[in-house]
Design an enzyme around this catalytic site. Structure first.
Site, short mmCIF file in Angstrom:
data_model
loop_
_atom_site.label_atom_id
_atom_site.label_comp_id
_atom_site.label_asym_id
_atom_site.label_seq_id
_atom_site.Cartn_x
_atom_site.Cartn_y
_atom_site.Cartn_z
N TYR A 156 0.85 -1.21 0.00
CA TYR A 156 0.00 0.00 0.00
C TYR A 156 0.87 1.25 0.00
O TYR A 156 0.64 2.19 -0.77
CB TYR A 156 -0.94 -0.02 1.22
CG TYR A 156 -1.81 1.21 1.29
CD1 TYR A 156 -2.84 1.42 0.38
CD2 TYR A 156 -1.58 2.19 2.27
CE1 TYR A 156 -3.63 2.57 0.43
CE2 TYR A 156 -2.37 3.34 2.33
CZ TYR A 156 -3.38 3.52 1.40
OH TYR A 156 -4.16 4.65 1.45
N LYS A 186 1.13 4.29 -2.85
CA LYS A 186 0.88 5.72 -2.62
C LYS A 186 2.14 6.54 -2.89
O LYS A 186 2.05 7.71 -3.27
CB LYS A 186 0.35 5.94 -1.19
CG LYS A 186 -1.07 5.40 -1.00
CD LYS A 186 -2.08 6.12 -1.90
CE LYS A 186 -3.51 5.69 -1.68
NZ LYS A 186 -4.48 6.43 -2.51
P1 NDP Z 1 -13.45 3.56 1.34
O1 NDP Z 1 -13.15 2.10 1.41
O2 NDP Z 1 -14.52 4.09 2.22
O3 NDP Z 1 -13.73 3.99 -0.17
C1 NDP Z 1 -12.94 3.51 -1.20
C2 NDP Z 1 -13.65 3.77 -2.52
O4 NDP Z 1 -12.82 3.27 -3.58
C3 NDP Z 1 -14.97 3.06 -2.60
O5 NDP Z 1 -15.93 3.93 -3.15
C4 NDP Z 1 -14.71 1.90 -3.55
O6 NDP Z 1 -15.87 1.64 -4.32
C5 NDP Z 1 -13.63 2.49 -4.43
N1 NDP Z 1 -12.85 1.46 -5.13
C6 NDP Z 1 -12.07 0.51 -4.60
N2 NDP Z 1 -11.57 -0.27 -5.57
C7 NDP Z 1 -12.08 0.20 -6.74
C8 NDP Z 1 -11.97 -0.20 -8.09
N3 NDP Z 1 -11.22 -1.25 -8.47
N4 NDP Z 1 -12.63 0.50 -9.03
C9 NDP Z 1 -13.38 1.56 -8.67
N5 NDP Z 1 -13.53 1.99 -7.42
C10 NDP Z 1 -12.89 1.30 -6.46
O7 NDP Z 1 -12.05 4.27 1.68
P2 NDP Z 1 -11.59 5.81 1.69
O8 NDP Z 1 -12.69 6.71 1.39
O9 NDP Z 1 -10.86 6.01 2.95
O10 NDP Z 1 -10.52 5.78 0.52
C11 NDP Z 1 -10.52 6.73 -0.53
C12 NDP Z 1 -9.08 7.05 -0.88
O11 NDP Z 1 -8.45 7.68 0.23
C13 NDP Z 1 -8.22 5.83 -1.22
O12 NDP Z 1 -7.39 6.15 -2.32
C14 NDP Z 1 -7.36 5.67 0.04
O13 NDP Z 1 -6.14 5.04 -0.24
C15 NDP Z 1 -7.19 7.10 0.45
N6 NDP Z 1 -6.80 7.34 1.84
C16 NDP Z 1 -7.56 6.85 2.85
C17 NDP Z 1 -7.17 7.10 4.16
C18 NDP Z 1 -7.92 6.54 5.31
O14 NDP Z 1 -7.37 6.51 6.44
N7 NDP Z 1 -9.18 6.14 5.16
C19 NDP Z 1 -5.97 7.89 4.47
C20 NDP Z 1 -5.26 8.33 3.31
C21 NDP Z 1 -5.67 8.08 2.05
P3 NDP Z 1 -16.38 0.19 -4.79
O15 NDP Z 1 -15.95 -0.79 -3.74
O16 NDP Z 1 -17.86 0.36 -4.89
O17 NDP Z 1 -15.74 -0.02 -6.11
C1 8X3 Z 2 -4.34 5.42 4.87
C2 8X3 Z 2 -3.50 5.87 5.98
O1 8X3 Z 2 -1.66 5.19 7.58
O2 8X3 Z 2 -3.60 3.73 7.38
O3 8X3 Z 2 -3.78 5.80 3.67
O4 8X3 Z 2 -1.96 3.81 5.65
S1 8X3 Z 2 -2.63 4.58 6.67
#
Ligand code: NDP
Ligand code: 8X3
Length: 269
Positions: free
Chosen positions: A169, A173
């Site tokens: 992961y 990123k």
């Molecule tokens: P969620 O799991 O709540 O949302 C993730 C979204 O990505 C869902 O809508 C899912 O939709 C979609 N997704 C996953 N795989 C696919 C795919 N193959 N095609 C299309 N859509 C996809 O997580 P977050 O909202 O937290 O994550 C959003 C972004 O933020 C990600 O890039 C994550 O890495 C990043 N992020 C998150 C953090 C955290 O702590 N939560 C911190 C830093 C960054 P579906 O399953 O319906 O396809």
């Molecule tokens: C999500 C934040 O620290 O869980 O991108 O990887 S962490």
């Protein structure tokens, strides 16, 4: 309407991963900020969730048009076909929010499942790059060839600071961060803005996905903490896109107050 609402008025915004978490909140926040004539293209694999969100948005903000699209960003063919499949009024995308992403597991090498490696790389890296390449040509063609539009890439603290149990992961990123920086440099002679937002801990379905649906384990990640909400990140996305066209919020790292690095958290009790 606020200055930001006016600047966003009439724009077409495409959000990947809009079925949950940050993507879903970003869709709602765009609609709330500019309810008059915004167009939202909401994409994810779970189309039922997108349809529910579309209904919620159009009920609350009748001036906003929503086009939900089932799209797996890890499938290059689906991504390639997307621009041509959009209805005419949604074809000119002004803002692409590359948000879809996920983490799978906490395994360390050499125990990381091959399928998890390829899922993370094909979604977080190849998916984001393919989406960018699919939408960018129409942004570059605008403005008499000078280009116009915004690409917002959602990275992570994990892309800046690799941690144990997150090697793949974190690498995905870091790749997003590197691609984003190259892209900004490659597009310097255009008016396309490349915006990077790296959140720390946000409570969404992210940890549920990491632990393969285990809600208790996911909850444990946030024990004694007050993580960011997806709305917090959505507000920052809208803030960045809502700046005057000459202002590029190129890079930002966003923590909740108890977090100082990927692994340094102050937990209560
Ligand atoms: P969620 O799991 O709540 O949302 C993730 C979204 O990505 C869902 O809508 C899912 O939709 C979609 N997704 C996953 N795989 C696919 C795919 N193959 N095609 C299309 N859509 C996809 O997580 P977050 O909202 O937290 O994550 C959003 C972004 O933020 C990600 O890039 C994550 O890495 C990043 N992020 C998150 C953090 C955290 O702590 N939560 C911190 C830093 C960054 P579906 O399953 O319906 O396809
Ligand atoms: C999500 C934040 O620290 O869980 O991108 O990887 S962490």
């Amino acid at each position: 309407m606020s200055a930001v609402g006016k600047r966003l008025s009439g724009k077409t915004i495409l959000i990947t991963g809009a079925s949950s978490g940050i993507g879903r909140s970003t869709a709602l926040e765009f609609a709330r900020t500019s309810p008059d004539s915004l167009k939202l293209i909401l994409t994810a694999r779970r189309i039922d969730r997108l349809q529910e969100l579309a209904a919620e948005i159009t009920k609350e903000y009748p001036g906003v048009k929503v086009h939900p699209v089932q799209l797996d960003v890890s499938d290059p063919e689906e991504v390639r076909k997307l621009p041509m499949s959009l209805p005419d009024e949604f074809k000119e995308v002004d803002v692409l929010v590359n948000n879809a992403g996920l983490v799978k597991g906490v395994a360390k090498a050499p125990e990381i499942a091959e399928s998890d490696i390829s899922t993370m790389i094909s979604t977080n890296v190849t998916g984001l790059i393919n989406m960018t390449q699919a939408i960018l040509p129409s942004m570059l063609a605008r403005n008499n060839g000078a280009g116009a539009g915004d690409i917002v890439n959602i990275g992570s603290i994990a892309g800046r600071e690799p941690y144990i149990g997150g090697s793949i992961y974190c690498a995905t990123k870091a790749a997003v961060r590197s691609f984003t920086e190259s892209l900004r440099k490659e597009l310097i002679a255009t008016r396309v803005r490349v915006i990077s937002i790296d959140p720390g801990q946000v409570e969404t379905e992210f940890s549920v996905v990491r632990f393969y649906g285990d809600q208790e384990k996911a909850k444990g990640v946030y024990a004694g903490c007050e993580p960011l909400t997806p709305e917090d990140v959505a507000e920052i996305i809208i803030f960045a896109v809502g700046r005057r066209e000459n202002v590029v919020l190129a890079d930002s790292l966003v923590f909740p107050n108890h977090q100082a690095s990927a692994t340094i958290m102050h937990r209560r009790g």
